[in-house]
Design a protein around this motif. Structure first.
Motif, short mmCIF file in Angstrom:
data_model
loop_
_atom_site.label_atom_id
_atom_site.label_comp_id
_atom_site.label_asym_id
_atom_site.label_seq_id
_atom_site.Cartn_x
_atom_site.Cartn_y
_atom_site.Cartn_z
N CYS A 228 37.68 -80.77 114.96
CA CYS A 228 36.77 -80.28 113.93
C CYS A 228 36.35 -81.43 113.03
CB CYS A 228 37.47 -79.20 113.10
SG CYS A 228 36.46 -78.53 111.77
N GLY A 229 35.04 -81.50 112.74
CA GLY A 229 34.52 -82.48 111.81
C GLY A 229 33.11 -82.11 111.41
N ARG A 230 32.69 -82.58 110.23
CA ARG A 230 31.36 -82.23 109.74
C ARG A 230 30.25 -82.83 110.60
NH1 ARG A 230 32.04 -83.94 103.58
NH2 ARG A 230 33.10 -85.64 104.66
N ASP A 231 30.53 -83.98 111.24
CA ASP A 231 29.56 -84.63 112.10
C ASP A 231 29.82 -84.16 113.54
OD1 ASP A 231 28.16 -86.40 113.79
OD2 ASP A 231 28.29 -88.03 112.34
N ALA A 232 29.02 -83.22 114.02
CA ALA A 232 29.25 -82.63 115.34
C ALA A 232 29.15 -83.68 116.44
CB ALA A 232 28.24 -81.51 115.58
N GLU A 233 28.26 -84.64 116.28
CA GLU A 233 28.09 -85.66 117.32
C GLU A 233 29.33 -86.54 117.41
OE1 GLU A 233 25.06 -89.30 118.58
OE2 GLU A 233 24.57 -87.97 116.89
N ALA A 234 29.83 -86.98 116.26
CA ALA A 234 31.03 -87.84 116.26
C ALA A 234 32.25 -87.07 116.75
CB ALA A 234 31.27 -88.38 114.85
#
Length: 399
Positions: free
Chosen positions: A50-56
């Motif tokens: 899980c992370g705010r930057d979906a690409e990363a």
């Protein structure tokens, strides 16, 4: 929660990783290798990162084999196929995520330091204690405890090999902020990180000295310093060490912390944590002087432990190459003489956590241990703010 497995098959637990940067990668490697080299009675399954930057986050998932990606940690925690929540986010989010995960009945591994304040850490430790009564386990990620040479040092001290500890020295030295043009990141903002070198790396050496001695720091006298008080603003959209060209921002945490301390059983100690030790990239140095000998460790030579025993037939320091099968953790890896590295501690951490869950026992270091560290960090900041005055620390029992 995951379905109850067939008794004839290993129990499987889904893992949610919250955070995908440096620590997210290190933890991912640990989860992947835990079952490859160790044999915990439960199998970790990499369900979601899980992370705010979906690409990363998606890139991390592809590289390490996570099954899916979420951009909202609440959604990850709510998933029925998630049993373990691994928190690798900045300190200002630890409490909220951990408390929500424990309330949802998930086991929690939280990166260090446990929180950004004593109040948060106390709330987290209380919640972990209550969850533990219902079989929900929690642990803080002080990974250096699981370096084989440090684990061996703990054993030797516990066995009385160097007698009663009189003096402790601990240093954690880095240099990544020496350049005044290094950009302002979240680690340099108190509202996000809690503190600077003190909490980021000083927390490690506080934990390691308490771990090896089996004792608690009871009071400190401290100095802290911020050498570069303004830095270029970082390009937050890229996550790279680039600048926006829109000016500078204030550094609101310490660059270095130096303090003396006393342990509860009387040993005196000196601690040094700095990001301004030019030339030192990740140097952890520990020395324990006892009534019968000394043990010394340097992370730059991490497979070696030095020991001096006053009653030895031939006095002098002896190098122990910590690669034998009977040394802590080492037997699961390679033949003697084939050293381990930084990343192996995260595998040991994952395997230990899984084993504790499988055996129904509380893992170490616990959230209570994390609270103990938080109280030392708070005392250091209080002492430094008050002109290095002696500041006692309320004890918390160590697991």
């Amino acid at each position: 929660m995951s379905e109850t497995p067939d008794p004839a098959q290993p129990r499987r637990l889904g893992v949610a990783l919250i955070g995908y940067a440096f620590m997210g990668k290190a933890h991912s490697q640990g989860w992947r290798n835990a079952r490859s080299f160790f044999d915990p009675a439960v199998v970790p399954e990499l369900r979601v990162v899980c992370g705010r930057d979906a690409e990363a986050a998606g890139d991390l998932a592809r590289r390490f084999g996570w099954e899916s990606v979420e951009t909202d940690w609440r959604a990850a925690i709510a998933r029925e196929d998630v049993d373990i929540v691994d928190i690798c986010t900045p300190g200002d989010t630890h409490a909220e995520i951990a408390l929500a995960a424990l309330a949802a009945g998930k086991h929690v591994l939280c990166e260090k330091p446990l929180a950004n304040s004593v109040d948060e850490a106390e709330t987290m430790a209380d919640a972990a204690d209550q969850a533990g009564a219902h079989g929900i386990r929690s642990m803080v990620g002080f990974t250096y405890r699981r370096v084989p040479a440090i684990a061996l040092a703990r054993q030797l001290v516990a066995d009385g090999r160097i007698g009663e500890i009189r003096h402790v020295r601990a240093q954690y030295l880095q240099d990544w902020l020496v350049d005044p043009e290094s950009p302002l990141t979240w680690r340099l903002q108190k509202e996000r990180a809690g503190s600077g070198a003190l909490g980021d790396i000083g927390a490690h050496i506080i934990d390691l000295t308490q771990f090896v001695t089996g004792d608690l720091v009871a009071g400190v006298s401290a100095l802290t310093e911020t050498f570069v008080k303004e830095r270029p603003l970082a390009d937050s959209s890229s996550g790279l060490a680039a600048t926006t060209g829109t000016g500078t921002g204030p550094v609101t945490v310490d660059d270095a912390a130096v303090f003396i301390g006393r342990f509860a059983r009387g040993a005196v100690a000196s601690f040094e944590a700095t990001r301004f030790a030019t030339g030192r990239k990740n140097s952890i140095r520990l020395e324990f002087n006892g009534t019968r000998g000394t043990i010394a460790f340097d992370f730059e030579d991490m497979n070696v432990l030095e020991i001096y025993e006053a009653d030895a037939d031939q006095p002098g320091f002896r190098r122990i190459i910590v690669t034998e099968a009977d040394h802590p953790y080492v037997g699961a890896w390679w033949p003697p003489g084939h050293g381990l590295g930084y990343e192996h501690g995260f595998t040991h951490q994952a395997a230990d956590f899984l084993s504790a869950i499988a055996e129904g026992r509380d893992p170490e270091p616990s959230f209570a241990d994390g609270l103990a560290i938080q109280r030392v960090l708070d005392a250091v900041e209080t002492s430094a703010a008050n002109g290095a005055t002696w500041t006692p620390i309320e004890p918390v029992p160590v697991s």
